[in-house]
Design an enzyme around this catalytic site. Structure first.
Site, mmCIF file in Angstrom:
data_model
loop_
_atom_site.group_PDB
_atom_site.id
_atom_site.type_symbol
_atom_site.label_atom_id
_atom_site.label_comp_id
_atom_site.label_asym_id
_atom_site.label_seq_id
_atom_site.Cartn_x
_atom_site.Cartn_y
_atom_site.Cartn_z
ATOM 1 N N ARG A 99 -4.180 -3.857 -4.124
ATOM 2 C CA ARG A 99 -4.968 -2.954 -4.983
ATOM 3 C C ARG A 99 -4.087 -2.377 -6.089
ATOM 4 O O ARG A 99 -2.879 -2.603 -6.110
ATOM 5 C CB ARG A 99 -5.567 -1.827 -4.138
ATOM 6 N N GLY A 100 -4.707 -1.603 -6.961
ATOM 7 C CA GLY A 100 -3.973 -0.868 -7.993
ATOM 8 C C GLY A 100 -3.199 -1.750 -8.966
ATOM 9 O O GLY A 100 -3.659 -2.814 -9.374
ATOM 10 N N ARG B 111 -1.215 -2.200 4.446
ATOM 11 C CA ARG B 111 -2.235 -1.426 5.155
ATOM 12 C C ARG B 111 -3.676 -1.860 4.857
ATOM 13 O O ARG B 111 -4.569 -1.516 5.609
ATOM 14 C CB ARG B 111 -2.090 0.068 4.811
ATOM 15 N N ASN C 158 5.368 -4.970 5.944
ATOM 16 C CA ASN C 158 5.871 -3.669 5.501
ATOM 17 C C ASN C 158 7.245 -3.929 4.906
ATOM 18 O O ASN C 158 8.195 -4.218 5.630
ATOM 19 C CB ASN C 158 5.970 -2.729 6.713
ATOM 20 N N VAL C 159 7.359 -3.814 3.583
ATOM 21 C CA VAL C 159 8.637 -4.147 2.946
ATOM 22 C C VAL C 159 9.717 -3.095 3.223
ATOM 23 O O VAL C 159 10.865 -3.259 2.823
ATOM 24 C CB VAL C 159 8.496 -4.394 1.417
ATOM 25 N N ASN D 142 6.628 -4.459 -6.438
ATOM 26 C CA ASN D 142 5.675 -3.414 -6.832
ATOM 27 C C ASN D 142 5.363 -2.436 -5.707
ATOM 28 O O ASN D 142 5.057 -1.267 -5.960
ATOM 29 C CB ASN D 142 4.388 -4.098 -7.311
ATOM 30 N N TYR E 88 7.382 15.083 -6.669
ATOM 31 C CA TYR E 88 7.636 13.637 -6.757
ATOM 32 C C TYR E 88 9.074 13.283 -6.408
ATOM 33 O O TYR E 88 9.506 12.162 -6.616
ATOM 34 C CB TYR E 88 7.298 13.204 -8.188
ATOM 35 N N LYS F 285 12.881 5.619 -7.364
ATOM 36 C CA LYS F 285 12.653 4.821 -8.576
ATOM 37 C C LYS F 285 13.913 4.763 -9.447
ATOM 38 O O LYS F 285 14.178 3.759 -10.105
ATOM 39 C CB LYS F 285 11.474 5.387 -9.378
ATOM 40 N N THR G 72 -4.970 4.750 -10.743
ATOM 41 C CA THR G 72 -5.350 3.941 -9.588
ATOM 42 C C THR G 72 -5.740 4.914 -8.474
ATOM 43 O O THR G 72 -5.607 6.129 -8.635
ATOM 44 C CB THR G 72 -4.149 3.107 -9.106
#
Lengths: 80, 260
Positions: free
Chosen positions: B14-15, B37, B62-63, B89, B150, B157, B188
């Site tokens: 998704r997204g 998931r 699951n990375v 991603n 965040y 990141k 998203t």
């Protein structure tokens, strides 16, 4: 009480760090004071333990601990 | 442009990941859709990709778990034999302040968002040996700017972007181009949940950019596709920012017509 239910309780207690007594059939994830990461980690631990898959599409429908146990037992039965 | 290429897009049910998978498929690449998931969403993405006339394969992993990454690459090796494009991603995280950030959330976020690029690249390079390849990491402005709550994701990141630079240089002799695409807030399901989680204020504070609209998943996907093309061959180790100008306007912005 089934062995599956006992194993699920072991996993929830270990990951969420809640008291075992909190886990009654009616208890919700709020009762367990589980955050969303706790929940994902519980689901992943259950998947590894029982060799099943619990996608979010299904997990989002669980209202209480009893729904959880019923679902896991059904997935295990499907596998056999 | 990418016909005959094989691309793995992590977190593509998704997204933004889904948009990237669809874009690379439109360019002709066969796509490996990785999810963790959301199986139904992943299978829907696969169905939509196959309608474009290319192959789609769904692999759950699951990375954040090195063993699952290994299993995923074992499957890619046996199904395709090689890999041309890796798009890192998949991401996760929880809103926290610095003082509330515990090791559980820190490790979860770092493992999925940053370490996964290193481990996926190590395996991907073996499948790109002798043929070259492209690796693109998806990052966000939260790596260099402070977004409320965040911290865990922002730090992960920043790590991802540093990893991108190191990988780009080490893999350059192997003809593998490594870059990142940095997004501002994208609407998203995940992006909106963050924005509406009560930390960013009312909608008007984040629902636009100097370019006049929010960044879409397709805006990100277009830049990823460019970085996967031969035209981008000399771009190495860079983070291309796709934010409609937001990061260049620290005092905010107003829309005024010419001559105002």
């Amino acid at each position: 009480m089934s062995t599956t239910e006992e194993t699920i309780k072991d996993i929830v207690v270990k990951i969420v760090h809640c008291e075992r007594e909190v886990l009654t059939p009616e208890s919700t994830f709020q009762d367990m004071k589980a955050d969303s990461l706790d929940m994902v980690q519980v689901l992943v631990a259950l998947e590894d333990e029982f060799g099943i898959e619990i996608p979010d599409e299904d997990a989002q429908k669980f209202k209480n601990f009893s729904d959880f146990v019923t679902y896991v037992e059904a997935r295990i039965a499907e596998k056999k | 442009m990418l016909r005959g290429k094989v691309a793995l897009v992590t977190g593509s049910s998704r997204g933004i990941g889904r948009a990237i998978a669809l874009k690379l498929a439109k360019e002709g690449a066969d796509i490996i859709i990785n999810f963790f998931r959301r199986r139904e969403a992943a299978e829907q993405t696969a169905e939509d990709i196959e309608k474009l006339g290319v192959t789609a394969k769904v692999i759950r992993a699951n990375v954040g778990n090195p063993e699952k990454i290994d299993e995923m690459f074992d499957t890619i090796l046996s199904s395709f034999g090689h890999l041309d494009i890796l798009v890192n991603n998949a991401a996760s995280g929880l809103p926290r302040s610095a003082l509330d950030l515990d090791t559980k959330v820190w490790e979860w976020t770092m493992d999925i968002n940053a370490r996964a690029l290193l481990l996926c690249a190590q395996r991907a390079v073996k499948l790109m040996e002798g043929r070259g390849g492209k690796i693109v990491a998806i990052t966000s402005l939260g790596s260099s700017l402070v977004w409320p709550g965040y911290i865990a994701i922002g730090v992960s990141k920043a790590t991802l972007e540093a990893l991108t630079r190191y990988l780009a240089i080490e893999l350059a002799p192997k003809n593998i181009c490594v870059n990142a695409v940095g997004a501002s807030l994208v609407p998203t399901e995940v992006g909106l949940a963050y924005a509406r989680g009560g930390q960013l204020g009312d909608d008007s504070t984040w629902q636009t950019t100097p370019a006049g609209r929010m960044v879409s998943p397709e805006d990100i996907a277009n830049v990823v596709a460019f970085l996967c093309s031969e035209e981008a061959f000399m771009i190495r180790g860079q983070t291309v920012i796709v934010d409609g100008g937001t990061s260049s306007a620290p005092f905010g912005f107003t829309h005024k017509g010419e001559g105002d």
